[in-house]
Design a protein around this motif. Structure first.
Motif, mmCIF file in Angstrom:
data_model
loop_
_atom_site.group_PDB
_atom_site.id
_atom_site.type_symbol
_atom_site.label_atom_id
_atom_site.label_comp_id
_atom_site.label_asym_id
_atom_site.label_seq_id
_atom_site.Cartn_x
_atom_site.Cartn_y
_atom_site.Cartn_z
ATOM 1 N N ILE A 42 0.867 -1.179 0.000
ATOM 2 C CA ILE A 42 0.000 0.000 0.000
ATOM 3 C C ILE A 42 0.902 1.226 0.000
ATOM 4 C CG2 ILE A 42 -1.873 1.210 1.154
ATOM 5 C CD1 ILE A 42 -2.606 -1.361 2.542
ATOM 6 N N HIS A 43 0.767 2.051 -1.011
ATOM 7 C CA HIS A 43 1.649 3.200 -1.151
ATOM 8 C C HIS A 43 1.352 4.283 -0.116
ATOM 9 C CE1 HIS A 43 3.339 6.894 -2.891
ATOM 10 N NE2 HIS A 43 4.192 6.093 -3.523
ATOM 11 N N ARG A 44 0.084 4.619 0.067
ATOM 12 C CA ARG A 44 -0.414 5.551 1.085
ATOM 13 C C ARG A 44 -0.122 7.034 0.814
ATOM 14 N NH1 ARG A 44 0.008 4.041 7.218
ATOM 15 N NH2 ARG A 44 2.250 4.311 6.941
ATOM 16 N N ASP A 45 0.504 7.349 -0.306
ATOM 17 C CA ASP A 45 0.753 8.773 -0.584
ATOM 18 C C ASP A 45 0.769 9.033 -2.092
ATOM 19 O OD1 ASP A 45 1.101 11.396 0.198
ATOM 20 O OD2 ASP A 45 3.274 11.257 0.379
ATOM 21 N N ILE A 46 -0.259 8.535 -2.778
ATOM 22 C CA ILE A 46 -0.373 8.744 -4.225
ATOM 23 C C ILE A 46 -0.849 10.166 -4.480
ATOM 24 C CG2 ILE A 46 -1.569 8.017 -6.327
ATOM 25 C CD1 ILE A 46 -1.798 5.231 -4.964
#
Length: 512
Positions: free
Chosen positions: A415-419
């Motif tokens: 989960i990248h969480r900062d797109i």
């Protein structure tokens, strides 16, 4: 990638033997070149390049049987960080490859031609990166390709050890010469290949029988043995005592001066660093690469530090170097997260992490340099050109492809969480690449992330994430949806200076 071989062409063109390429008349394509010592270099350490070498005359297959063997070496720019691989191919024409592209397409096809039944292309691929879109079994395999990069059959690269009586793994990007045999018998419709790690250098082909043996006297000499395997020289202790004392004094003086000199470049190393894959750079090299982190090399300042443009002194490759701010309270945690995730991820739409360095309180990450910078500079400044609709769609497709890889195709869920637009970088061809994994979380498929800390950027945070604090792949998709609106509307997802009903972009869009 380097193929090590050469040619003594038989009078008929049904068979040939290369014992060094010096003076050969191979048809070279792309950036391929022949070195003065007869070494054929297909590609160098530059990115997204193709190099090909073709036999100069067409070979007529009255029957489809053939036998060939050649020796190659794939020499990676950094340990365990090589290109996409090489292929041996048979095709009706050279012109077919004119529209082929690099990277995962291996210089054979492009996104439209891959898998087309009229291609009439046969290839043996030596693939060094796992591409889920083609069903690759791993990042170190040999495959049979017919008109498509989705291999008809593939197997891990290995060889049979007569001594140990078992198959041994053979790393294709080890940099060592490796010999490959390919034999096809039309009568039995049987294709065999075999690889072995030996210092044999050459290429042989025969369409009507067993390929010829090499003339070993003409092959380039094998590389020298590694230092640790060379015989030790017995020391001679018959040295005068005054000479020993003089040498010790000189060594002590030099050692003291050297210690003072290297203190400037002193680094920190901890046990956990051995667990992760990325290459470690010396601080000295990064200092030189950025000309001492001069302001004129500064590309920008992000939430966790400054990003500099640099040129590595060892390879002259352009890189981007992130220098995490001393004031970042979460700097070390984010730094470790980027090393742990980015160093193991491989996808054409992710910004590649080459390595890292630590020095006292300084945390440095070395990335592939993105020539066109971040997407937000195209959307919200006058510094860059306006993107047309096809370019915008292309960027979104690239980011979407990277999310599928992170959420579904990699060995764990990431989960990248900062797109957001500032974390989408554009390469020279305006391909969108997702970067900055400082807030990323990864966990096993079928489980849940163990975090309830709310992080992200206002305007991209999913409503349920604000309530529960638990990130999911859905919260990444929500942020990507906001990115789509941002690219389409040409405005940021949160603009507090607007009227209340227009402050949040997706609320404003829903009104219409």
């Amino acid at each position: 990638m380097v193929i090590i071989s050469s040619i003594d062409i038989a009078k008929n063109q049904n068979q040939f033997v290369y014992n060094g390429f010096h003076g050969s008349n191979l048809y070279l394509n792309g950036i391929a070149k022949i070195h003065p010592n007869g070494l054929l270099e297909l590609t160098n350490t530059s990115y997204q390049q193709i190099g090909r070498a073709f036999f100069p005359f067409p070979i007529k297959f009255n029957t489809s049987s053939f036998s060939t063997t050649f020796v190659f070496a794939i020499v990676p720019k950094l340990p365990e960080l090589g290109g996409h691989g090489i292929t041996f191919t048979i095709s009706p024409s050279i012109e077919f490859f004119n529209r082929a592209v690099a990277n995962q397409y291996l210089g054979l096809f492009n996104i439209t031609s891959n898998g087309h039944p009229t291609n009439r292309v046969f290839a043996i691929e030596l693939d060094t990166i796992k591409n889920p879109e083609f069903g690759d079994i791993d990042d170190n395999h040999v495959g049979i390709d017919i008109n498509s990069l989705q291999s008809y059959v593939s197997a891990p690269a290995s060889y049979y050890s007569e001594k140990e009586k078992e198959n041994k793994t053979l790393r294709l990007i080890s940099g060592k010469p490796i010999q490959l045999w390919i034999d096809y018998d039309e009568r039995d419709m049987l294709l065999n290949w075999q690889v072995i790690s030996k210092y044999i250098l050459g290429w042989s082909f025969n369409k009507s029988g067993q390929s010829q043996s090499f003339d070993y006297a003409k092959l380039p000499p094998p590389p020298p043995p590694p230092l640790q395997s060379r015989p030790l020289v017995k020391p001679d202790f018959r040295v005068a005592v005054p000479s020993v004392i003089s040498c010790l004094l000189v060594i002590t003086f030099i050692g003291t001066a050297y210690k003072m000199w290297i203190k400037r470049y002193e680094e920190i190393r901890e046990d956990w660093e051995h667990e992760y894959g990325p290459h470690r750079f010396s601080y000295k090299d990064l200092y030189k690469a950025t000309k001492g982190f001069k302001e004129r090399e500064l590309l920008g300042i992000g939430g966790f530090g400054e990003v500099y443009k640099g040129v590595l002194p060892s390879s002259n490759e352009q890189v981007a170097i992130k220098r995490v701010s001393h004031s970042s309270k979460q700097g070390m945690k984010e730094f470790v997260a980027e090393i742990a995730t980015m160093g193991r991820l491989r996808h054409r739409n992710l910004v590649q992490l080459f390595g890292y360095c630590r020095r006292k309180g300084e945390l440095l990450l070395v990335y592939d340099f993105m020539a066109n910078g971040s997407l937000d500079t195209f959307l919200f400044t006058n510094e860059k050109m306006n993107l047309n609709w096809s370019q915008r769609v292309k960027i979104l497709k690239g980011v979407a492809s990277s999310l599928v890889y992170l959420h579904e195709d990699w060995e764990q869920v990431v989960i990248h969480r900062d797109i957001k637009a500032s974390n989408v970088l554009l390469d020279a061809q305006l391909n969108g690449r997702l970067g900055d994994f400082g807030l990323a979380k990864f966990y096993d498929h079928g489980s849940n992330p163990r975090t309830t800390r709310l992080v992200g950027t206002i305007g991209y945070i999913a409503p349920e994430l604000a309530r529960t604090g638990k990130p999911t792949t859905g919260s990444d998709v929500f942020a990507f949806g906001n990115l789509m609106l941002e690219i389409t509307c040409g405005r940021r997802p949160f603009e507090h200076e607007r009227s209340p009903e227009e402050v949040i972009l997706y609320d404003w869009v829903l009104e219409y």
